[in-house]
Design an enzyme around this catalytic site. Sequence first.
Site, PDB file in Angstrom:
ATOM      1  CG  ASP A 136      -1.907   1.137   1.181  1.00 38.09           C
ATOM      2  OD1 ASP A 136      -2.198   1.608   0.085  1.00 38.09           O
ATOM      3  OD2 ASP A 136      -2.377   1.558   2.253  1.00 38.09           O
ATOM      4  CB  CYS A 193     -23.531  -2.063 -12.575  1.00 39.45           C
ATOM      5  SG  CYS A 193     -23.586  -1.700 -10.813  1.00 39.45           S
ATOM      6  CB  CYS A 216     -13.408  10.203  -1.191  1.00 35.01           C
ATOM      7  SG  CYS A 216     -13.349   8.510  -0.638  1.00 35.01           S
TER       8      CYS A 216
END
Length: 354
Positions: A136, A193, A216
Amino acid sequence: MNTDPLELSRFIKEAAREVGFDLVGLAQAGPFEETEARLLDHIEQGRIAGLAWFNADRARFSCDPANLLPGVRSIISLGISYLTGPLSEDKPALTGRVARYAWGQDYHTVLKAKMQTLFERISQHTGSQSARLLVDTARIVDRSVGQRAGLGFFGKNTNLINKQFGSYIFLAEILTDLTLEYDPPAWGTCGRCTRCLEACPTEAIVEPWAVHNDRCISYLTIELKGTIPEELRPGMGGWVFGCDICQEVCPYNKKAQGGEHPEFQPRQAGDDAPDLLAWLRLTESEAAFRQKFRGTPLLRTKRTGLRRNVAVALGNSHDPAALPALQQALSVETDPIVREHLEWAIRQLEKPES
Ligand code: SF4
């Protein structure tokens, strides 16, 4: 010492699964030119504005693995599912929410230990010591690596989606100078979708595959160290660390297989569904905060950040039962940012409609 690419690739995949990774794919380590163009466009459009350090230079750097390991030939892309057991059953009246990835132990620690074991086995087998182990990090485009190595495809919410494990997966990479047999890139599609775009309460997914990061909720509750814009606070609901909404609505996650990793289960009852009043009291003390969240990702938001987020969640509850606790918290609070969010929360509860 056998360095035949096919045999070596088989050895690495088997070892990765034995060490505990759910997913493993192998990719050649050339530059990620398409990703670089996309990132530069996001920066130009101001979609990464909240992360000032993620500038064009950083984007270019992270798209060429050779910047991290000169002579790199291959990337071992690894994934592990953090989808675990059910949410706490007995929820207090004022319950907050924590993103799944943060319920258990800090994934950096867990993944690094597994990667280290894997690397030792590979280097014993091959004699190669030249490698970089990454978990990460913005210094490599980990989702693009995962896509190239066959782990998953990009959903419209920008998460990497694996058809078996959904998007609740941690990613890690080993850069190596070994030559391997590569996997085909992952293929998949969201089709028509658009659930995640519609469900995001702060409208952060501005168009398919484009998230405006400073809208966000994950950014607002973790990365943002200052004041949360007032107009975005109502959309945050009860989230006090991260957010899973765009993943929870995703059809791929509804049928996703869970992982078998107790490290990522809630460490204590309530870690997945916090008692907001208890966390408001707890975050009065730095020592209590550190003791409770030692070894978890929640340390990242720091005590004042978590306290600020808890204040917003209580304000969004519109439950007057929280008023005495908020007023008490305000009476002892000295941090100006936390004070402002406590005052905002009190105003929400004092509004006639509440
Ligand atoms: Fe794609 Fe729908 Fe999942 Fe969004 S919710 S990532 S559009 S499949």
